[in-house]
Design a protein around this motif. Sequence first.
Motif, short mmCIF file in Angstrom:
data_model
loop_
_atom_site.label_atom_id
_atom_site.label_comp_id
_atom_site.label_asym_id
_atom_site.label_seq_id
_atom_site.Cartn_x
_atom_site.Cartn_y
_atom_site.Cartn_z
N LYS A 23 0.83 -1.20 0.00
CA LYS A 23 0.00 0.00 0.00
C LYS A 23 0.87 1.25 0.00
O LYS A 23 1.87 1.31 0.70
CB LYS A 23 -0.90 0.01 1.23
CG LYS A 23 -1.93 1.13 1.20
CD LYS A 23 -2.87 1.10 2.40
CE LYS A 23 -3.96 2.15 2.20
NZ LYS A 23 -4.73 2.37 3.43
N ASN A 63 4.20 1.38 2.54
CA ASN A 63 3.99 1.04 3.95
C ASN A 63 5.17 0.19 4.45
O ASN A 63 5.54 -0.80 3.81
CB ASN A 63 2.67 0.26 4.03
CG ASN A 63 2.26 -0.06 5.44
OD1 ASN A 63 2.36 0.78 6.32
ND2 ASN A 63 1.79 -1.28 5.65
N ASP A 73 4.98 -3.52 4.51
CA ASP A 73 4.89 -4.13 3.18
C ASP A 73 6.27 -4.25 2.54
O ASP A 73 6.52 -5.18 1.76
CB ASP A 73 3.96 -3.30 2.29
CG ASP A 73 2.58 -3.11 2.92
OD1 ASP A 73 2.32 -3.76 3.95
OD2 ASP A 73 1.78 -2.31 2.39
N SER A 96 -1.21 -3.87 -5.72
CA SER A 96 -1.56 -2.71 -4.91
C SER A 96 -2.85 -2.09 -5.40
O SER A 96 -3.09 -2.01 -6.60
CB SER A 96 -0.43 -1.67 -4.97
OG SER A 96 -0.68 -0.65 -4.05
N ILE A 97 -3.66 -1.65 -4.47
CA ILE A 97 -4.83 -0.85 -4.82
C ILE A 97 -4.51 0.58 -4.47
O ILE A 97 -4.13 0.86 -3.32
CB ILE A 97 -6.09 -1.26 -4.03
CG1 ILE A 97 -6.30 -2.78 -4.09
CG2 ILE A 97 -7.32 -0.52 -4.56
CD1 ILE A 97 -7.53 -3.24 -3.31
N LEU A 102 -9.99 4.97 -1.68
CA LEU A 102 -10.12 3.63 -1.12
C LEU A 102 -11.32 3.59 -0.17
O LEU A 102 -11.54 4.53 0.58
CB LEU A 102 -8.86 3.26 -0.33
CG LEU A 102 -7.60 3.09 -1.17
CD1 LEU A 102 -6.38 2.91 -0.27
CD2 LEU A 102 -7.74 1.88 -2.08
N VAL A 125 -11.82 -3.62 0.64
CA VAL A 125 -10.45 -3.68 0.13
C VAL A 125 -10.03 -5.15 0.01
O VAL A 125 -9.45 -5.57 -1.01
CB VAL A 125 -9.48 -2.93 1.08
CG1 VAL A 125 -8.04 -3.10 0.65
CG2 VAL A 125 -9.86 -1.45 1.16
N LEU A 159 -8.75 -7.37 -3.36
CA LEU A 159 -7.46 -8.06 -3.41
C LEU A 159 -7.68 -9.57 -3.61
O LEU A 159 -6.96 -10.22 -4.38
CB LEU A 159 -6.66 -7.80 -2.13
CG LEU A 159 -6.11 -6.37 -1.96
CD1 LEU A 159 -5.53 -6.17 -0.57
CD2 LEU A 159 -5.05 -6.06 -3.02
N ALA A 219 -1.41 -1.32 7.88
CA ALA A 219 -1.09 -0.15 7.08
C ALA A 219 -1.06 1.04 8.04
O ALA A 219 -2.01 1.25 8.79
CB ALA A 219 -2.14 0.06 6.00
N ASN A 246 -5.84 -0.31 10.18
CA ASN A 246 -6.92 -1.29 10.29
C ASN A 246 -6.45 -2.65 10.79
O ASN A 246 -7.13 -3.32 11.54
CB ASN A 246 -7.58 -1.49 8.92
CG ASN A 246 -8.76 -0.56 8.73
OD1 ASN A 246 -9.30 -0.04 9.69
ND2 ASN A 246 -9.14 -0.35 7.48
N THR A 306 -6.79 -6.46 6.78
CA THR A 306 -6.93 -6.88 5.39
C THR A 306 -6.40 -8.29 5.16
O THR A 306 -7.05 -9.10 4.49
CB THR A 306 -6.23 -5.87 4.46
OG1 THR A 306 -6.60 -4.55 4.86
CG2 THR A 306 -6.64 -6.09 3.02
N1 LIG Z 1 -4.83 -0.47 -0.90
C1 LIG Z 1 -4.10 -1.56 -0.67
N2 LIG Z 1 -3.41 -2.16 -1.67
C2 LIG Z 1 -2.68 -3.27 -1.45
N3 LIG Z 1 -2.53 -3.84 -0.27
C3 LIG Z 1 -3.18 -3.29 0.78
C4 LIG Z 1 -4.00 -2.13 0.64
N4 LIG Z 1 -4.51 -1.83 1.84
C5 LIG Z 1 -4.01 -2.74 2.71
N5 LIG Z 1 -3.21 -3.62 2.08
C6 LIG Z 1 -2.45 -4.75 2.66
O1 LIG Z 1 -3.03 -5.08 3.91
C7 LIG Z 1 -2.11 -4.82 4.97
C8 LIG Z 1 -2.84 -4.36 6.19
O2 LIG Z 1 -3.55 -3.19 5.92
P1 LIG Z 1 -4.71 -2.66 6.87
O3 LIG Z 1 -5.61 -3.79 7.14
O4 LIG Z 1 -5.36 -1.52 6.13
O5 LIG Z 1 -4.01 -2.17 8.12
C9 LIG Z 1 -1.12 -3.84 4.39
O6 LIG Z 1 0.12 -3.90 5.06
C10 LIG Z 1 -1.02 -4.34 2.95
O7 LIG Z 1 -0.21 -5.50 2.86
#
Ligand SMILES: Nc1ncnc2c1ncn2[C@@H]1O[C@H](COP(=O)(O)O)[C@@H](O)[C@H]1O
Lengths: 327, 250
Positions: free
Chosen positions: B8, B36, B39, B62-63, B91, B98, B102, B120, B125, B128
């Motif tokens: 991300k 991030n 990542d 990646s989104i 997003l 999300v 993916l 992220a 959150n 994901t």
């Molecule tokens: N927009 C995105 N694009 C690609 N991977 C994402 C995205 N958002 C979250 N992730 C993946 O999900 C992980 C946890 O994200 P989150 O759940 O938003 O804290 C990140 O470290 C990424 O590996």
Amino acid sequence: MANILIFAESRAGDLRKVALEATTGARKLADMSGGGNVHAVLAGAAGIASKADALAQHGADKVLVLEHAGFTQYNPEALAATIAELMKSGGYRYAVFSASAQGRDLSPRVAAKLGVGLVADVTHFSLDGETIVAQHPVNTGKVIATLSLTGSPSILSLRPSAFQPEVNAKPLVSEAITASVDPSASRVKVIELKQGNTGKIDLGDAPIIIAGGRGLKAPENFKLVEDLADAFGNAAVGATRAVTDEGWRPHSDQIGQTGRNVSPSLYIAVGISGAIQHLAGMRTSHTIVAINKDKDAPIFKIADYGIVGDAFEIVPVLTEAIRKAKA
Amino acid sequence: MKIAVCIKRVPVMEVKFAIAAGGTRVDENGLKYDVNDFDLWAVEAALQLKEKANAGEVVVISIGPDAAQEQIRKTLAMGADRAVLLKADALPADGLAVARALAAELKDGAYDLVLFGRIAIDSSNQMTGPMVAELLNLPCVTNVSKLEIAGGKGTAHRTLEGATEVVEFPLPALLTVDEGLNKERLPSLKGIMAAKKKTLEVKVPQFGESRVTITKMQLPPERAAGRILGDSSAAVPELVRLLQTEAKVL
Ligand SMILES: Nc1ncnc2c1ncn2[C@@H]1O[C@H](COP(=O)(O)O)[C@@H](O)[C@H]1O
Ligand SMILES: Cc1cc2nc3c(=O)[nH]c(=O)nc-3n(C[C@H](O)[C@H](O)[C@H](O)COP(=O)(O)OP(=O)(O)OC[C@H]3O[C@@H](n4cnc5c(N)ncnc54)[C@H](O)[C@@H]3O)c2cc1C
């Protein structure tokens, strides 16, 4: 009137403090909705049922006890399947988890199985009709987002320490339940739990944290902060990434953006510059004290009280003074 | 080993954020962006596994907005083989939306391993990865700080509060990477040149319904400036007095 299911987290047969926080939070949510039932899922090896009473004491109307050898260790697959089934069959309107390592592993699995919304790491919530309106720190705590969560059921995870356990005694009602899938058949298996500082209070549970930075200069000098923590009696020791990178302390002691987020009532930073990534993990502490020999160190910008001086001279005197104050 | 890594694009956090007009978004003016942190460690883990096996492919997904191509190129310069950008200017606030997008992209990829960051740092959150694992019915281990893979199986250390779990899992699997697993490599000049020629496919993400909306963004209350009590242990009695009477934490 909303019924709520909570997951009561345990580790190695002991209830964790966050389980009581989740119970307290769920009780509040039920009361906000005009009074509903709070049911707690308590999973573990045989004997875990003995921990049910603490949940009733904090407002659980019923404890659903899931005893099986397959729950001796954390078993995410069997738990997620069972909790998702319970949510469906029990008609619960909300589920409440802790935003702990376990809760942040389990709650997304349950949300995805049910195809419902999850708001994580909540520091504050209210209800607007049936819609949850919740606050959640984003951008390493530099921004607070308010989110609204619709759909039924909806799921929350509560930030550790944001909701302190409150006694709200209910008569203990417990019911033995069985897992919806065979707990011994999980693909992912925890084969060992290595407890860190056994017998020591965890950073997340500690009302007082003494954190040491690179200013302590060598691993053996952490004795200084350990002694101060001992003087308080209810304090845990934390560290910066500079320190964990050097291997002076384990990574699990690291506080900050990529480590633990803590908000104790007292945080004493010793020999810590106050880099933004460190502040990200501790800026919500109630009272912050900084001891640093550099008057321009950024830590003084967020500290309530500071002493600009040599930690090696100041900390032993402070330790003695705390011992006396506590005696 | 065919490995996918979800990355991300996130703002660099060493700034003072401002809230944009409307009060529901962070003002993007003047923000810088990077991959991030977690990542990057996931990409590094994938590259190391591929190098060890001396075979395989690392695909980055990646989104994000068009501008996320820059962050994707960085991971290609580190050594990833190709990438997919699921292009979206905004997003959804709903992590499950999300995750759905993916999961749809990962579904038919025949990956042995799918790597995510633990969290992220913008959304915070931390959901994901395990959501995608559920959607794809993959074994999942989160917060991985140590990893060994051999013979179609893996062993990971999972970081908890003050403890570590040792976890076994079969492949294919989905893991989320915590700090401590590795330090990411810097892209070499050669890597940067090579990245320009690598495939970066742009597609449209399928989010589905979002049940979470951001109704407000605000800055946390500022901490009032503190007091310097002295420059030596002579200040200790005053500190203890304030902790007792003013802060009331003793
Ligand atoms: N927009 C995105 N694009 C690609 N991977 C994402 C995205 N958002 C979250 N992730 C993946 O999900 C992980 C946890 O994200 P989150 O759940 O938003 O804290 C990140 O470290 C990424 O590996
Ligand atoms: C992506 C990323 C993520 C990061 N995540 C984290 C994280 O989670 N947690 C974290 O902590 N850091 C993190 N960092 C690192 C952070 O940027 C800092 O490098 C780190 O916090 C510095 O640690 P420190 O304060 O111990 O060391 P330093 O910055 O070196 O500070 C040492 C301090 O000790 C003082 N000092 C020296 N001698 C004495 C003495 N005798 N008495 C009193 N004071 C003395 C000095 O004046 C100085 O202020 C991260 C960095 C990056 C890039």
